[in-house]
Scaffold this motif. Structure first.
Motif, PDB file in Angstrom:
ATOM      1  N   HIS A 239     -11.398 -50.074  16.990  1.00 17.04           N
ATOM      2  CA  HIS A 239     -10.338 -49.958  17.980  1.00 17.04           C
ATOM      3  C   HIS A 239     -11.224 -49.631  19.906  1.00 17.04           C
ATOM      4  O   HIS A 239     -11.990 -49.346  19.745  1.00 17.04           O
ATOM      5  CB  HIS A 239      -8.942 -49.268  17.706  1.00 17.04           C
TER       6      HIS A 239
ATOM      7  N   GLU B 286       0.168 -59.320  15.750  1.00 22.26           N
ATOM      8  CA  GLU B 286       0.012 -58.958  17.374  1.00 22.26           C
ATOM      9  C   GLU B 286       0.641 -61.025  17.871  1.00 22.26           C
ATOM     10  O   GLU B 286       1.275 -60.985  18.541  1.00 22.26           O
ATOM     11  CB  GLU B 286      -0.579 -58.824  18.199  1.00 22.26           C
TER      12      GLU B 286
ATOM     13  N   SER C 287      -4.763 -60.993  23.419  1.00 17.89           N
ATOM     14  CA  SER C 287      -3.169 -60.522  21.853  1.00 17.89           C
ATOM     15  C   SER C 287      -1.956 -60.249  22.504  1.00 17.89           C
ATOM     16  O   SER C 287      -0.539 -60.489  21.861  1.00 17.89           O
ATOM     17  CB  SER C 287      -3.569 -60.324  21.301  1.00 17.89           C
ATOM     18  N   LYS C 288      -1.931 -59.999  23.685  1.00 14.83           N
ATOM     19  CA  LYS C 288      -0.643 -59.634  24.134  1.00 14.83           C
ATOM     20  C   LYS C 288       0.017 -60.155  25.981  1.00 14.83           C
ATOM     21  O   LYS C 288       0.599 -60.973  25.481  1.00 14.83           O
ATOM     22  CB  LYS C 288      -0.270 -57.524  24.594  1.00 14.83           C
TER      23      LYS C 288
ATOM     24  N   TYR D 280      -3.177 -48.325  17.815  1.00 14.09           N
ATOM     25  CA  TYR D 280      -1.506 -48.239  18.645  1.00 14.09           C
ATOM     26  C   TYR D 280      -1.870 -50.064  18.740  1.00 14.09           C
ATOM     27  O   TYR D 280      -2.497 -50.656  18.759  1.00 14.09           O
ATOM     28  CB  TYR D 280      -1.436 -47.802  19.658  1.00 14.09           C
ATOM     29  N   SER D 281      -0.330 -50.267  18.592  1.00 13.92           N
ATOM     30  CA  SER D 281       0.569 -51.929  19.195  1.00 13.92           C
ATOM     31  C   SER D 281       1.547 -51.651  19.912  1.00 13.92           C
ATOM     32  O   SER D 281       2.136 -51.093  19.337  1.00 13.92           O
ATOM     33  CB  SER D 281       0.287 -52.807  17.789  1.00 13.92           C
ATOM     34  N   ARG D 282       1.788 -52.918  20.427  1.00 17.08           N
ATOM     35  CA  ARG D 282       2.864 -53.534  20.961  1.00 17.08           C
ATOM     36  C   ARG D 282       2.867 -54.569  20.770  1.00 17.08           C
ATOM     37  O   ARG D 282       2.459 -55.520  21.127  1.00 17.08           O
ATOM     38  CB  ARG D 282       2.881 -52.526  22.590  1.00 17.08           C
TER      39      ARG D 282
ATOM     40  N   TYR E 150      -3.906 -56.988  12.434  1.00 16.74           N
ATOM     41  CA  TYR E 150      -3.939 -56.744  14.080  1.00 16.74           C
ATOM     42  C   TYR E 150      -3.698 -58.029  14.700  1.00 16.74           C
ATOM     43  O   TYR E 150      -2.482 -58.199  15.513  1.00 16.74           O
ATOM     44  CB  TYR E 150      -5.135 -55.709  15.036  1.00 16.74           C
TER      45      TYR E 150
ATOM     46  N   PRO F  91      -7.817 -55.879  24.494  1.00 13.13           N
ATOM     47  CA  PRO F  91      -6.352 -55.425  23.953  1.00 13.13           C
ATOM     48  C   PRO F  91      -4.868 -56.806  24.912  1.00 13.13           C
ATOM     49  O   PRO F  91      -4.108 -57.617  23.976  1.00 13.13           O
ATOM     50  CB  PRO F  91      -5.697 -54.357  24.483  1.00 13.13           C
TER      51      PRO F  91
ATOM     52  N   SER G 251       6.623 -50.588  19.753  1.00 12.75           N
ATOM     53  CA  SER G 251       5.277 -50.195  20.393  1.00 12.75           C
ATOM     54  C   SER G 251       4.989 -48.639  18.788  1.00 12.75           C
ATOM     55  O   SER G 251       6.266 -47.044  19.079  1.00 12.75           O
ATOM     56  CB  SER G 251       5.596 -49.384  21.168  1.00 12.75           C
TER      57      SER G 251
END
Length: 480
Positions: A313, A176, A50-51, A344-346, A172, A47, A351
Motif C-alpha cells: 500500500h 477502483e 486508478s482514480k 484506504y480507498s475512494r 483494489y 494511486p 471513502s
C-alpha cells in the motif's frame, strides 16, 4: 564508463520520491544522490492512476500528481530534483546488481557505484499467462501498474464508449477500475473467484454493502469463477471472455487486476528474502548493511503483529521510505520502524479507511443506510483492527489511535453498541506517563505493561551491585 554516487535509489515509484524529499531534509549535498528508474518520468503518486487519471472530466495528469503531494508535501517535479542536485536517471533498466562490490550495471552498459543503496523496486502486475491464459498482448487487454498502463487504458476506454468492459479481479485494482469505468458510462462486469469482493479485507457484511452500491451504479458481479480463455476477432482484439463456469461475457475492454509480485530478482542469492520480498530490520536495513529496502518490496517487522510482513500500500511505501532515509542519515537518532498498517480507498462517493489487522472476531457497528458504518477486529481480548466508511477526519484519526493503543475489550456486544464512540473515547483518554515495557505474548500481539515503582527500585539495586562489582574487579585487575 561509469558514475559514482554516495546514495542510489533503485526504482522510481512512490517510495523513491518520498525518500528523495527526506534525503534533502536530512542535508544530502548536491551530486550525492541518484534515482534510477525504468519509467521515463520522475516519481509520481500511483494511486492517482486508478482514480483521478481515469475520470472523464478534468482527469489528473502530470505534473499535478508527482510525489509528494499525496501527503500534502511539496510537489517533486523534475525541476525540483534539478534544483536540489539530485540526478534522475530515467528510462533506464538495471541489468544486474553486485551488492558485494556496490555496483549496478544498466542495460546500456553503464556502471553506477554507490556507498548506500536504497531498493525501491516495488512490484509488477501478475500476468494472465502465469495462470495459463494467453491474450495479454491484445490491444484491448489492460493492466494498471504504471503511467504507460494508465495511458493505454484511457485510450481503449475512449474507443469503446458505452461498450462492455470485463474486469478480472475483485481487489483494489478491480474495484477502483470498475468504479472509474462505470463513471465513464461503460457497462462493467466484475469477475473474481472469491465469494465476495475485497476478500482479503472485507467481511461478508461489509462487502455486501459495496456490492449493492456498485450494482446501483450498473456494475454486475460474477463471483466464484475465473477467466479461462478469450475469443478474438480477425484483428486480434478480444471480443468475449470465457469463464470456468461455462458462461461467456462480451468484451470491448478487459482490465486485469489479479495481484502483484515484488521485484526481487536482481537480489536473489545476494540478500535474505522473506514473505516474497526482501527482508529488512526495524531500520529498513537488509542482510547487507549498505543496502536498505522500502515499499512493496520490503518485508519488515510490524510491531503491532509481532511478526515480519510485506504490505502492499502507498502509505507503507511513503513512511518506510522516510524512515529508511532517517536511519541512513542519522543512525544514532532513528529508532525502529513502528508502523500502524493503514489502507484506504475512494470510489464513486465512498471513502473508507482501515487500520491494523483483520484477524480475530469482527464486530460491526454503525448505520449502513446512512453510509457511515464500520467494524472492529478483536483478537485475544484486544482491539487489533478498525474499519470505517464515511467518517470525518476526527473519526478516522480516532480509530487509528485506538487501534495503535490495542485496548482490552471484554464485551463484544457492548462494543458493537458503542460503535464509533468507543474509538472516540479511547483516543481522548490521557495516557499514563509511566515508562512502558514491551513484551510479546504467544499470540504475537504486542502488549504494553506499566513499569511500577518496585521494578525501578529493583533496577537501581541491580545497577548499584553491578557498579560495585565492576569497581572491585577493576582494582583487582590493576593489582594483577
Amino acid at each position: 564508463m561509469g558514475r559514482a554516487f554516495v546514495y542510489v535509489i533503485l526504482g522510481g515509484g512512490v517510495a523513491a520520491g518520498y525518500a528523495a524529499l527526506e534525503f534533502t531534509r536530512k542535508g544530502v549535498s548536491p551530486g550525492e544522490l541518484c534515482i534510477i528508474s525504468e519509467e521515463p518520468v520522475a516519481p509520481y503518486e500511483r494511486p492517482a492512476l486508478s482514480k483521478g487519471f481515469l475520470l472523464p472530466e478534468s482527469p489528473a495528469r502530470l505534473p499535478s500528481f508527482h510525489t509528494c503531494v499525496g501527503a500534502n508535501e511539496e510537489r517533486l517535479t523534475p525541476k525540483w530534483y534539478k534544483e536540489h542536485g539530485i540526478e534522475l536517471v530515467l528510462g533506464t533498466r538495471v541489468k544486474s546488481v553486485d551488492v558485494r562490490r556496490k555496483k549496478l550495471l544498466t542495460a546500456t552498459g553503464e556502471t553506477i557505484s554507490y556507498k548506500i543503496l536504497l531498493i525501491a523496486t516495488g512490484a509488477r502486475a501478475l500476468k494472465l499467462e502465469e495462470f495459463g491464459v494467453d491474450g495479454s498482448e491484445a490491444e484491448n487487454v489492460c493492466y494498471l501498474r504504471d503511467l504507460a498502463d494508465a495511458n493505454g487504458l484511457v485510450n481503449v476506454m475512449q474507443s469503446c464508449s458505452s461498450g462492455n468492459a470485463v474486469v478480472i479481479g475483485g481487489g483494489y485494482i478491480g474495484m477502483e477500475c470498475a468504479a472509474s469505468l462505470a463513471i465513464n458510462k461503460i457497462n462493467v462486469t466484475l469477475v473474481f473467484p472469491e465469494v465476495h469482493c475485497m476478500a482479503r479485507l472485507f467481511t461478508p457484511k461489509i462487502a455486501s454493502y459495496y456490492e449493492e452500491y456498485y450494482q446501483s451504479k450498473g456494475v454486475k458481479f460474477v463471483k466464484g469463477t475465473v477467466l479461462t480463455s478469450f475469443e478474438f476477432d480477425s484483428s486480434g482484439k478480444v471480443m468475449a471472455v470465457n469463464l470456468r463456469d461455462g458462461s461467456q461475457l462480451p468484451a470491448d475492454l478487459v482490465v486485469v487486476g489479479i495481484g502483484i509480485r515484488p521485484n526481487t530478482s536482481l537480489f536473489e542469492g545476494q540478500l535474505t528474502l522473506e514473505k516474497g520480498g526482501i527482508k529488512v530490520n526495524g531500520k529498513m536495513q537488509t542482510s547487507n548493511d549498505s543496502v536498505y529496502a522500502v515499499g512493496d518490496v520490503a518485508a519488515f517487522p510490524v510491531k503491532l503483529f509481532g511478526e515480519t510482513r510485506r504490505l502492499e500500500h502507498v502509505d507503507s511505501a511513503r513512511k518506510s521510505a522516510k524512515h529508511a532515509v532517517a536511519a541512513i542519515m542519522e543512525p544514532k537518532k532513528s529508532g525502529e520502524f513502528d508502523y500502524l498498517p493503514f489502507f484506504y480507498s475512494r470510489v464513486f462517493g465512498l471513502s473508507w479507511q482501515f487500520y491494523g489487522d483483520n484477524v480475530g472476531e469482527a464486530v460491526h457497528f454503525g448505520d449502513y443506510s446512512s453510509g457511515t458504518f464500520g467494524a472492529y477486529w478483536i483478537s485475544k481480548g484486544h482491539l487489533v483492527g478498525s474499519f470505517l466508511e464515511g467518517g470525518t477526519k476526527e473519526e478516522y484519526e480516532a480509530i487509528a489511535k485506538a487501534t495503535s493503543l490495542k485496548p482490552p475489550v471484554e464485551d463484544l456486544a457492548e462494543l458493537g453498541q458503542q460503535g464509533l464512540n468507543f474509538a472516540l473515547t479511547i483516543s481522548k483518554k490521557p495516557q499514563p506517563a509511566l515508562p512502558i515495557e514491551v513484551s510479546r505474548s504467544t499470540s504475537g500481539l504486542v502488549l504494553e505493561k506499566p513499569v511500577y515503582a518496585w521494578h525501578a527500585a529493583a533496577g537501581l539495586v541491580l545497577t548499584a551491585s553491578i557498579a560495585g562489582f565492576a569497581y572491585w574487579y577493576g582494582r583487582r585487575r590493576r593489582r594483577w
